[in-house]
Every structure is written in C-alpha cells, then in structure tokens.
Design a protein around this motif. Structure first.
Motif, short mmCIF file in Angstrom:
data_model
loop_
_atom_site.label_atom_id
_atom_site.label_comp_id
_atom_site.label_asym_id
_atom_site.label_seq_id
_atom_site.Cartn_x
_atom_site.Cartn_y
_atom_site.Cartn_z
N GLY A 263 9.30 -7.07 5.73
CA GLY A 263 9.21 -7.84 4.49
C GLY A 263 9.81 -7.11 3.30
N HIS A 264 10.50 -7.87 2.46
CA HIS A 264 11.15 -7.33 1.26
C HIS A 264 10.11 -6.68 0.33
CE1 HIS A 264 13.79 -7.00 -2.16
NE2 HIS A 264 12.95 -7.70 -2.89
N ALA A 265 10.52 -5.58 -0.29
CA ALA A 265 9.71 -4.86 -1.28
C ALA A 265 8.48 -4.21 -0.67
CB ALA A 265 9.32 -5.77 -2.46
N ILE A 266 8.60 -3.80 0.60
CA ILE A 266 7.45 -3.19 1.28
C ILE A 266 7.07 -1.86 0.62
CG2 ILE A 266 8.75 -1.91 3.07
CD1 ILE A 266 6.53 -3.05 5.06
N GLU A 267 8.06 -1.19 0.03
CA GLU A 267 7.75 0.10 -0.62
C GLU A 267 6.91 -0.08 -1.89
OE1 GLU A 267 11.27 -1.71 -2.13
OE2 GLU A 267 10.75 -1.22 -0.07
N GLU A 268 6.94 -1.28 -2.47
CA GLU A 268 6.07 -1.54 -3.62
C GLU A 268 4.61 -1.65 -3.20
OE1 GLU A 268 7.13 -4.93 -6.06
OE2 GLU A 268 9.25 -4.41 -5.96
N ARG A 269 4.40 -2.11 -1.97
CA ARG A 269 3.03 -2.33 -1.50
C ARG A 269 2.47 -1.13 -0.73
NH1 ARG A 269 2.30 -4.45 3.56
NH2 ARG A 269 0.10 -4.43 4.12
N LEU A 270 3.27 -0.55 0.16
CA LEU A 270 2.77 0.56 0.98
C LEU A 270 2.95 1.88 0.24
CD1 LEU A 270 3.91 -0.36 4.62
CD2 LEU A 270 1.79 -0.94 3.43
N THR A 271 2.06 2.09 -0.74
CA THR A 271 2.18 3.25 -1.62
C THR A 271 1.30 4.40 -1.16
OG1 THR A 271 0.38 2.36 -2.93
CG2 THR A 271 2.61 1.79 -3.63
N GLY A 272 0.36 4.11 -0.27
CA GLY A 272 -0.65 5.12 0.07
C GLY A 272 -1.95 4.87 -0.69
N LEU A 273 -1.92 3.97 -1.67
CA LEU A 273 -3.13 3.57 -2.40
C LEU A 273 -3.49 2.15 -1.97
CD1 LEU A 273 -2.06 4.79 -5.97
CD2 LEU A 273 -3.57 5.98 -4.33
N HIS A 274 -4.65 1.68 -2.48
CA HIS A 274 -5.05 0.28 -2.25
C HIS A 274 -5.07 -0.10 -0.77
CE1 HIS A 274 -3.18 0.29 -6.40
NE2 HIS A 274 -4.46 0.00 -6.63
N GLU A 275 -5.76 0.70 0.03
CA GLU A 275 -5.94 0.40 1.46
C GLU A 275 -4.63 0.33 2.22
OE1 GLU A 275 -8.98 -2.68 2.24
OE2 GLU A 275 -9.27 -2.74 0.07
N THR A 276 -3.67 1.16 1.84
CA THR A 276 -2.42 1.23 2.61
C THR A 276 -2.09 2.68 2.93
OG1 THR A 276 -0.87 1.53 0.76
CG2 THR A 276 -1.51 -0.75 1.30
N CYS A 277 -1.23 2.86 3.92
CA CYS A 277 -0.62 4.16 4.21
C CYS A 277 0.80 4.07 3.65
CB CYS A 277 -0.60 4.38 5.72
SG CYS A 277 0.09 5.97 6.21
#
Ligand code: ADP
Ligand code: MN
Ligand code: MN
Ligand code: MN
Length: 335
Positions: A263-277
């Motif tokens: 998915g586009h802009a995945i680096e905006e979401r998968l930051t390591g914060l907010h329940e992501t790695c």
C-alpha cells in the motif's frame, strides 16, 4: 418486475491507489451476467483513441442498497479487448497463485480499518484544534467517544444482506476510525468480497453525507494510522505450531518485497509507534502488537492456528497481498 438493476463494480487504474467504480446495467431476471464495457480513458486504464475496456463478472450478490428482488451487485475484473487481463488487473495473478498452491488450502481473514471524513476533517475532530488524545475511543461507547456508528451499523447490515462473510466490526483507536473484518476465506473470495465491502462502505456513507477513506495515515501526529492486518493459515498451520513459526520466518525473508507492495505511503504508517513495527525492520512475536507479524496468544496456547501479518496498509490491494503471502509462505523461499 422481470428486469433488475445490476451494479457492475470494478477497480480503476488510479495511481498510486486504485479505487472502485461502478455503473448500472438493466438485466433480465435469471439472466447470466454478461461481459460489459466502459470508457477506460476516464479511469486511467486506456487512451482516448483506444478507450474500450471490458468488465468480466467474477462474483454476483443480491443488492442490499436497491433491495429489489432482481437487483444485483456484480464484482468484475477488467480485461482488454482481446479478453486478456488488463495491466491494472491484479486478480489474474492472484488466481494463478491460488491455483498453483491450492494444496495448502490457504485461508485469509482481513481486518479492514478506515476513517470517516466530514469535509476535510476526520469525523469527530472539531473544526479547529484536536479532540482529546487517544485512549478511550477504541471499542468505545458514548457520544463523546464514538463518531459515525449509524453509518457503520448500516454498512454491516448491507454486508450481511449481500451475503458477504463479514465476521465483525469495531471502533478504532483514533476518533472517526473503524474496522470490519472479512473472512476467513480463500484468497480470491476474501479479496473479491473485501473490494465489494469497500464499495458498500463508500456507497452507504454517501447517504449519511460522510466520506470513508482508506488513507493509511489520515491525521498526522499522535494518531493511529489505518491498516489491513491480514490473518492467514495453511492447512499445515491449522494443525501444527511449527508451521506457524515457519510461515513467519518465510515472511522475514522477503520483507522488502512485501513492504513495497502493501500500500502507498506505508512508511507514514509503519513508524514503529502506534502499534506498528517500523517498515525498516521485521520482527514477529507472540501477542506482540509492536511486531510486523503477530502470533495470537490462543495460537501459542493451542499450538496451532494462524498468524497475523500486521504490515498491510488500509489502502492495500487484497489480490496483491494474498498473492504475495501465498507465494512467500508456500513457495519455499530460503533467502
Ligand atoms: P485482532 O485481535 O487483531 O483485532 P480480529 O478479531 O479483528 O483480530 O481479526 C482476526 C481475523 O482472523 C478475523 O478476520 C478472522 O476471520 C481471522 N482468522 C481467524 N482464524 C483464522 C484462520 N485459521 N486462518 C485465517 N484467518 C483466521
Ligand atoms: Mn481487529
Ligand atoms: Mn484494528
Ligand atoms: Mn489485528
């Protein structure tokens, strides 16, 4: 009434993220759904000088919006005029992988998160400034915490009436953000149904004057993004814990390829914060919501079951995500 309205739904060629389109064909009751065409030059799928694209029905359901006994929703795939898969058609490759790895009897359950917008603000955000910080919104109740429940309930009802295998809904961590889950089903079925459920979401929200978006990071700052956790199992995994661990290990070997296609802009979401790695790392673990892949605690307890790939964005293409998981987990990649 012996004729009905068939809503032909397809996936367009929008870049970077395709969206659904639809138009209506009057059909006779009991008629097999015919192939149909559309103007690909208006959907980023063709040039004006050679604009025809073809719609081939792949799944037909009763239409819970129009409700007539002969009204239908028709999910289609896009072909070129030689009746070959169009370049924007990601379903064909998914179908090929599903056939190749059919022995593994893979099934998928996808958690589709999304966010309602009213104008340019997420639903529940004040006109200026921000709502109280995250904490009480997830699975919350009460007018101060929940925004858009009437839309969500209407969407759930329509999905059920259409005969989709929707298995739950919940309010999410950010206000105005929600989730529904489709599955567990084989790859093509889960992906066809997810696209149809997305169309129903946009359509139902129209009637409430709100807009649903799958954008993965709809509010910057200390607000959760929107994902599409993809849970899956092979028949081996449903029987054996080691097969679940092996699947997580297989995913670790092709992390970059998956990230590039989730998915586009995945680096905006998968930051390591907010329940992501972070997208730059791959980790898996039992009950770990900060990992790329989570092994649910019941799966560890039962020593069999399924695993959750937490990386896909809300705006992912389920034909692509399920295909990659089938290829990586069943394909025997060793590096
Ligand atoms: P979470 O705790 O991550 O929010 P959810 O309850 O929202 O979990 O979603 C779990 C998903 O896992 C559901 O879509 C469900 O259908 C799916 N699922 C359950 N068992 C299996 C299985 N054996 N194989 C694949 N998917 C499964
Ligand atoms: Mn969930
Ligand atoms: Mn969720
Ligand atoms: Mn999840």
């Amino acid at each position: 009434m012996t004729s009905g309205r068939a809503e032909y739904i397809w996936i367009d060629g929008a870049i970077p993220t395709a969206k659904v389109r639809s138009k209506t064909k009057i059909v006779e009751a009991g008629e097999e759904m015919p192939i149909w065409g559309f103007d690909g030059s208006s959907t980023n799928q063709a040039d004006g000088s050679n604009s025809d694209c073809v719609l081939r029905p792949v799944m037909t359901k009763p239409d819970p919006v129009r409700k007539g006994s002969n009204d239908l929703l028709v999910m289609t795939e896009v072909l070129d005029t030689h009746l070959e898969p169009h370049v924007s058609n990601t379903r064909a490759a998914c179908a090929a992988a599903a056939a190749k790895y059919a022995d593994h009897e893979m099934i998928f359950g996808i958690e589709q998160e999304y966010t309602f917008f009213k104008g340019v603000r997420p639903l529940g955000f004040p006109d200026s400034g921000y709502p109280p910080p995250q904490g009480g919104y997830y699975c919350g109740v009460g007018d101060d915490e929940v925004h858009g429940r009437d839309v969500v309930e209407a969407h759930l009802e329509k999905c059920m009436a259409a005969g989709l295998k929707i298995d739950g809904i919940n309010a999410e961590v950010m206000p105005g953000q929600w989730e529904f889950q489709i599955g567990p089903l084989p790859a093509l079925e889960v992906a066809d149904q997810l696209w149809l459920a997305r169309w129903l979401l946009y359509r139902v929200a129209e009637d409430f004057g709100v807009n649903a978006t799958l954008y993965p990071k709809p509010a910057r700052g200390d607000w959760n993004g929107a994902g599409a956790h993809t849970n899956f199992s092979t028949k081996e995994m449903r029987d054996d814990y080691q097969a679940c661990v092996d699947a997580a290990e297989a995913l670790s070997r092709r992390h970059k390829l998956h990230i590039a296609n989730y998915g586009h802009a995945i680096e905006e979401r998968l930051t390591g914060l907010h329940e992501t790695c972070s997208y730059t790392e791959f980790r898996y673990g039992v009950s770990d919501r900060g990992a790329s892949v989570r092994i649910p605690w019941q799966v560890h307890r039962d020593q069999k079951g399924y695993i959750e790939d937490r990386r896909p964005n809300a705006n992912m293409d389920p034909y692509v995500v399920t295909r990659l998981i089938m290829e990586t987990v069943c394909g025997g990649y060793t590096e």
